[in-house]
Design an enzyme around this catalytic site. Structure first.
Site, PDB file in Angstrom:
ATOM      1  N   LYS A 186      20.835  57.190  19.641  1.00  0.00           N
ATOM      2  CA  LYS A 186      19.982  58.223  20.234  1.00  0.00           C
ATOM      3  C   LYS A 186      18.662  58.369  19.459  1.00  0.00           C
ATOM      4  O   LYS A 186      18.536  57.846  18.352  1.00  0.00           O
ATOM      5  CB  LYS A 186      20.741  59.561  20.277  1.00  0.00           C
ATOM      6  CG  LYS A 186      22.036  59.502  21.091  1.00  0.00           C
ATOM      7  CD  LYS A 186      21.789  59.373  22.583  1.00  0.00           C
ATOM      8  CE  LYS A 186      22.930  58.779  23.383  1.00  0.00           C
ATOM      9  NZ  LYS A 186      24.168  59.471  23.472  1.00  0.00           N
TER      10      LYS A 186
HETATM   11  C1  LIG Z   1      25.396  59.869  24.319  1.00  0.00           C
HETATM   12  C2  LIG Z   1      25.518  60.775  25.462  1.00  0.00           C
HETATM   13  C3  LIG Z   1      26.493  61.792  25.503  1.00  0.00           C
HETATM   14  C4  LIG Z   1      27.615  61.898  24.507  1.00  0.00           C
HETATM   15  O1  LIG Z   1      27.216  62.015  23.201  1.00  0.00           O
HETATM   16  P1  LIG Z   1      28.236  61.587  22.019  1.00  0.00           P
HETATM   17  O2  LIG Z   1      27.529  62.096  20.812  1.00  0.00           O
HETATM   18  O3  LIG Z   1      28.332  60.104  22.049  1.00  0.00           O
HETATM   19  O4  LIG Z   1      29.523  62.260  22.271  1.00  0.00           O
HETATM   20  C5  LIG Z   1      26.484  62.670  26.573  1.00  0.00           C
HETATM   21  N1  LIG Z   1      25.587  62.549  27.567  1.00  0.00           N
HETATM   22  C6  LIG Z   1      24.653  61.583  27.582  1.00  0.00           C
HETATM   23  C7  LIG Z   1      23.673  61.517  28.703  1.00  0.00           C
HETATM   24  C8  LIG Z   1      24.600  60.651  26.537  1.00  0.00           C
HETATM   25  O5  LIG Z   1      23.694  59.670  26.569  1.00  0.00           O
END
Ligand SMILES: *Cc1c(COP(=O)(O)O)cnc(C)c1O
Length: 381
Positions: A186
């Site tokens: 991210k």
């Molecule tokens: C990555 C992501 C999540 C989940 O996040 P995690 O930290 O991996 O649990 C939820 N929604 C979206 C759109 C994502 O890209």
């Protein structure tokens, strides 16, 4: 890493700052949630312009807590897009509520369509989960008026959008609760982690409790001598982050503005190189506010063989991906009657035709040009 991509889909900006921050936590001998987590929460709240924020173990945990704060349960319906990572929808299902899938707005705007959402409201509808896909903001005004009209809770999945802004307000602070992910790929990472930001102070307080077993005090408050016992007010979880993770997140937060600005420069360069090519279109031609440019998506023409395209890019050492295979078409969802092929025409067309190109702050201009050249050659074939 052991892969041999010339140009990977994503890469990290990790240096001595993160290493030193982690070492300081190790040397402090307090590894779990403590003062570094509190510092990350304060810095993140300041960054998004919220009074406070609650750090958790993942974006999924943040979404699950938000679903609990919304009071969701069996018999409730929640409007949600299907063009998202499955976690956005799983968090609804964890509570016993039923996800009701809403199509995206158009082949240009891949966020939830407020008009389709309105058509799908029933007396059982309790909430809307919106996803700022790719860091591009949803059309929040009609979403918020729909929510006001029917008394619905609005949960923002801002996993792609830390730092995205609309009229000076940050993504994640526009609805009732905003959920962020600090997963490794991210814009802002703590390896694993997440954050929840709530519009109401009572929700923030309850989010803190739900994160740690519904308890009224946490271990470090007792260690610090501020408390000696506790009560349990909620059926909570262990969704705590650790100070080791928080230390990485805090260092990364300091780089986020610069990294997002760099992503914007690279995305503009992609647009310049790709916009006039045949057999593809670029979505989000006129984005709302300032996007966070988490990913760079493109839409191939109907007649392009996507698998061959992805293989062709791979042969050039370029990693691409698909964001996302639509959630309502996954076996688990179909088998429970929660989704069916043909029900979301735009989402399904995008799911078949989209490709994500590499984008990360340390990517050079030459790498963008090499990717664009690969796309050009493969589409001219
Ligand atoms: C990555 C992501 C999540 C989940 O996040 P995690 O930290 O991996 O649990 C939820 N929604 C979206 C759109 C994502 O890209």
């Amino acid at each position: 890493m052991s892969t041999d991509w010339k140009i990977p889909l994503a890469d990290l900006e990790i240096d001595a700052e993160e290493r030193d921050a982690v070492l300081r936590v190790l040397e402090s001998r307090w590894l779990t949630m403590g003062e570094v987590t509190a510092a990350l929460e304060a810095a993140f709240a300041h960054y998004v312009g919220a009074p406070s924020a609650v750090a958790v173990s993942s974006g999924t945990a943040a979404l699950h807590i938000a679903a609990r704060l919304a009071g969701l349960g069996v018999g409730d319906e929640v409007l949600t897009p299907a063009l998202t990572f499955v976690a956005s929808v799983n968090a609804i299902v964890y509570t016993g509520a039923r996800p009701v899938f809403v199509d995206v707005t158009s082949l240009d705007d891949w966020t939830i369509d407020p008009a389709d959402a309105r058509r799908k409201v029933t007396p059982a509808t309790r909430a809307i989960v919106v996803v700022h896909y790719g860091g591009y903001l949803c059309d929040m005004e009609p979403i918020m008026s729909l929510a006001r009209e029917y008394g619905l809770v609005v949960i923002e999945d801002a996993a792609h959008a830390p730092g995205a802004r609309l009229d000076g307000r940050a993504a994640g602070t526009l609805g009732d609760a905003g959920c962020f992910s600090f997963f490794t790929n991210k814009n802002l990472t703590s390896a694993e982690g997440g954050m929840i930001v709530c519009a109401r102070a009572e929700w923030t307080e309850r989010a803190r409790r739900l994160r740690s077993h519904g308890m009224t005090t946490v271990t470090w408050q007792r260690y610090a001598g501020h408390a000696f016992s506790y009560d349990v007010l909620d059926l909570g979880f262990n969704y705590r982050i650790s100070d080791l993770h928080a230390a990485v997140g805090l260092a990364q937060l300091g780089k986020l503005e610069r990294n997002n600005a760099r992503r914007a420069v690279l995305a503009r360069r992609y647009v310049e190189r790709l916009q006039d090519l045949p057999r593809l279109t670029l979505p989000f031609g006129r984005p709302r506010g300032e996007p966070a440019h988490h990913i760079f998506p493109l839409l191939l023409a109907e007649d392009v063989d996507r698998d061959a395209f992805i293989q062709g890019m791979r042969a050039r050492g370029i990693q691409t991906s698909v964001h996302y295979p639509p959630v309502h078409l996954f076996t688990w969802y179909r088998e429970r009657g929660l989704g069916a092929p043909g029900s979301l025409p735009l989402t399904e067309a995008i799911g078949r035709r989209m490709v994500t190109l590499p984008l990360y702050p340390s990517m050079g201009e030459a790498a963008v040009d090499a990717v664009a050249e690969g796309v050009r050659v493969l589409l001219l074939r």
